[in-house]
Design a protein around this motif. Structure first.
Motif, PDB file in Angstrom:
ATOM      1  N   ALA A  71      63.183  74.497  47.966  1.00  0.00           N
ATOM      2  CA  ALA A  71      61.963  74.116  47.263  1.00  0.00           C
ATOM      3  C   ALA A  71      61.515  75.246  46.350  1.00  0.00           C
ATOM      4  CB  ALA A  71      60.857  73.784  48.268  1.00  0.00           C
ATOM      5  N   VAL A  72      60.654  74.915  45.374  1.00  0.00           N
ATOM      6  CA  VAL A  72      60.110  75.948  44.492  1.00  0.00           C
ATOM      7  C   VAL A  72      59.422  77.030  45.316  1.00  0.00           C
ATOM      8  CG1 VAL A  72      58.429  76.430  42.669  1.00  0.00           C
ATOM      9  CG2 VAL A  72      59.871  74.390  42.523  1.00  0.00           C
ATOM     10  N   PHE A  99      64.957  76.976  35.454  1.00  0.00           N
ATOM     11  CA  PHE A  99      64.416  76.612  36.767  1.00  0.00           C
ATOM     12  C   PHE A  99      63.638  77.756  37.403  1.00  0.00           C
ATOM     13  CE2 PHE A  99      63.985  74.650  40.805  1.00  0.00           C
ATOM     14  CZ  PHE A  99      64.309  73.307  40.660  1.00  0.00           C
ATOM     15  N   PRO A 102      59.195  78.030  37.144  1.00  0.00           N
ATOM     16  CA  PRO A 102      58.251  77.708  38.229  1.00  0.00           C
ATOM     17  C   PRO A 102      58.187  78.794  39.302  1.00  0.00           C
ATOM     18  CG  PRO A 102      59.547  75.783  37.660  1.00  0.00           C
ATOM     19  CD  PRO A 102      60.138  76.936  36.897  1.00  0.00           C
ATOM     20  N   LEU A 202      68.252  72.157  44.552  1.00  0.00           N
ATOM     21  CA  LEU A 202      67.040  72.569  43.836  1.00  0.00           C
ATOM     22  C   LEU A 202      66.389  71.370  43.162  1.00  0.00           C
ATOM     23  CD1 LEU A 202      68.351  75.836  42.121  1.00  0.00           C
ATOM     24  CD2 LEU A 202      66.816  75.705  44.085  1.00  0.00           C
ATOM     25  N   TYR A 203      67.215  70.508  42.566  1.00  0.00           N
ATOM     26  CA  TYR A 203      66.705  69.327  41.875  1.00  0.00           C
ATOM     27  C   TYR A 203      66.370  68.211  42.857  1.00  0.00           C
ATOM     28  CZ  TYR A 203      68.216  71.594  37.604  1.00  0.00           C
ATOM     29  OH  TYR A 203      68.357  72.483  36.570  1.00  0.00           O
ATOM     30  N   THR A 205      65.368  68.468  45.876  1.00  0.00           N
ATOM     31  CA  THR A 205      64.136  68.793  46.587  1.00  0.00           C
ATOM     32  C   THR A 205      62.923  68.672  45.674  1.00  0.00           C
ATOM     33  OG1 THR A 205      65.333  70.321  48.028  1.00  0.00           O
ATOM     34  CG2 THR A 205      62.953  70.582  47.908  1.00  0.00           C
ATOM     35  N   THR A 206      63.046  69.217  44.468  1.00  0.00           N
ATOM     36  CA  THR A 206      61.896  69.267  43.567  1.00  0.00           C
ATOM     37  C   THR A 206      61.573  67.911  42.954  1.00  0.00           C
ATOM     38  OG1 THR A 206      62.472  71.554  43.042  1.00  0.00           O
ATOM     39  CG2 THR A 206      60.932  70.449  41.554  1.00  0.00           C
ATOM     40  N   PHE A 212      58.609  62.213  43.465  1.00  0.00           N
ATOM     41  CA  PHE A 212      58.326  62.762  42.136  1.00  0.00           C
ATOM     42  C   PHE A 212      57.296  61.907  41.398  1.00  0.00           C
ATOM     43  CE2 PHE A 212      59.333  62.842  37.535  1.00  0.00           C
ATOM     44  CZ  PHE A 212      58.876  64.119  37.286  1.00  0.00           C
ATOM     45  N   TRP A 217      52.952  64.697  45.138  1.00  0.00           N
ATOM     46  CA  TRP A 217      53.876  65.626  44.472  1.00  0.00           C
ATOM     47  C   TRP A 217      53.115  66.526  43.507  1.00  0.00           C
ATOM     48  CZ3 TRP A 217      55.215  66.935  39.538  1.00  0.00           C
ATOM     49  CH2 TRP A 217      56.408  67.651  39.352  1.00  0.00           C
ATOM     50  N   HIS A 221      52.927  70.634  43.903  1.00  0.00           N
ATOM     51  CA  HIS A 221      53.513  71.551  42.924  1.00  0.00           C
ATOM     52  C   HIS A 221      52.447  72.285  42.120  1.00  0.00           C
ATOM     53  CE1 HIS A 221      57.824  70.862  43.429  1.00  0.00           C
ATOM     54  NE2 HIS A 221      57.415  69.732  43.969  1.00  0.00           N
TER      55      HIS A 221
END
Length: 294
Positions: A71-72, A99, A102, A202-203, A205-206, A212, A217, A221
């Motif tokens: 995650a971020v 990426f 963030p 990474l994608y 999860t985000t 999304f 969400w 974020h």
């Protein structure tokens, strides 16, 4: 530059280093590697910085995270953990690309005392990013975000010596750019199936399709990387980057959301990788900003 290793946030990171002085931590995106900073690192070293460019968690030769987190918020913890492990102080500067933007925003927001200045390359702050992505143009331009959610993604991306990554570079850089060097390092970092799975995580999860764009969400974020930074910030974009439509009004809105001493600019004739497409011009902007001349 020799690859060095350090443990931060419980992960064994590989990194490149050049120079001595205040820490300049340089974090890369996808499908990239520390080679993204091969032109900027010597310039920073000449300017009196200790330039350190780590491989992101999961990108070889860095280790996979023991908890499988992508995650971020995990990247944010990595960035501030690396600052701690590398002995950084309040004079450190943080430069994020793609990426890692963030992660840079989140790290600066979570522990502002660690960072004196922030440079964000090719991705805007959260308040601009979200509305741009959630449009027909945005979802089309960033179609790989959605493709990476599929079970077929690993097989397709790895096929024909990662020809998918060749396509990514052709799509997101200006015509005529030779990505041979960048692709070599990016592919080497992702050749292991576990490393490619980590990058796609990474994608996944985000931008998980069931979450999304939902209010939950957005709230999550915004809390991680949505707070405006408190230190002077430089936000750079390329005029030929299809990712985001950056107008004069967009630049003004970005600067208005940032602290005094901040600057946003579109570099003409480059795509999503200005750091390597037109390094002399981009390096000059970054060094002038760090010197307080922008």
């Amino acid at each position: 530059m020799a690859v060095k290793r350090i443990t931060a946030n419980r992960i064994d990171f590989a990194y490149l280093e050049l120079g001595a002085g205040p820490l300049a931590l340089l974090t890369h995106g996808f499908p990239m590697s520390p080679a993204t900073y091969r032109y900027l690192m010597p310039a920073l070293a000449d300017a009196g910085y200790r330039a350190v460019a780590p491989y992101l968690r999961g990108f070889a030769p860095s280790a996979l995270p023991p908890d499988g987190g992508f995650a971020v918020a995990d990247l944010v913890a990595d960035v501030n953990g690396l600052h701690e492990a590398l002995g950084g102080d309040g004079d450190a500067v943080l430069i994020g690309h793609d990426f890692s933007v963030p992660a840079a925003l989140g790290a600066a927001g979570e522990e502002a005392d660690r960072w004196s200045k922030l440079v964000l390359c090719d991705v805007p702050p959260f308040g601009v990013f979200g509305p741009m992505v959630m449009t027909p143009r945005g979802t089309d331009a960033l179609s790989h975000f959605w493709f990476f959610q599929t079970a077929a993604a690993e097989e397709v991306v790895a096929a024909d010596d990662f020809a998918f990554l060749d396509w990514i570079y052709r799509k997101f850089t200006a015509d005529g750019f030779d990505a041979t060097e960048d692709l070599k390092h990016a592919k080497d970092a992702l050749r292991g199936p576990e490393n490619l799975a980590a990058a796609l995580a990474l994608y996944r999860t985000t931008f998980a399709p069931d979450r999304f764009g939902t209010p939950e969400w957005v709230q999550e974020h915004a809390a991680v990387w949505g707070a405006p930074p408190t230190m002077p910030t430089l936000n750079l974009f390329g005029s030929e980057d299809p990712s985001f439509e950056i107008t004069d009004a967009t630049l003004a809105a970005i600067v208005d959301s940032l602290p005094e001493g901040s600057h946003a600019e579109v570099v003409q004739g480059v795509g999503h990788a200005g750091l390597v497409e037109r390094p002399a011009e981009v390096n000059s902007l970054i060094l002038r900003f760090l010197a307080g001349e922008l």
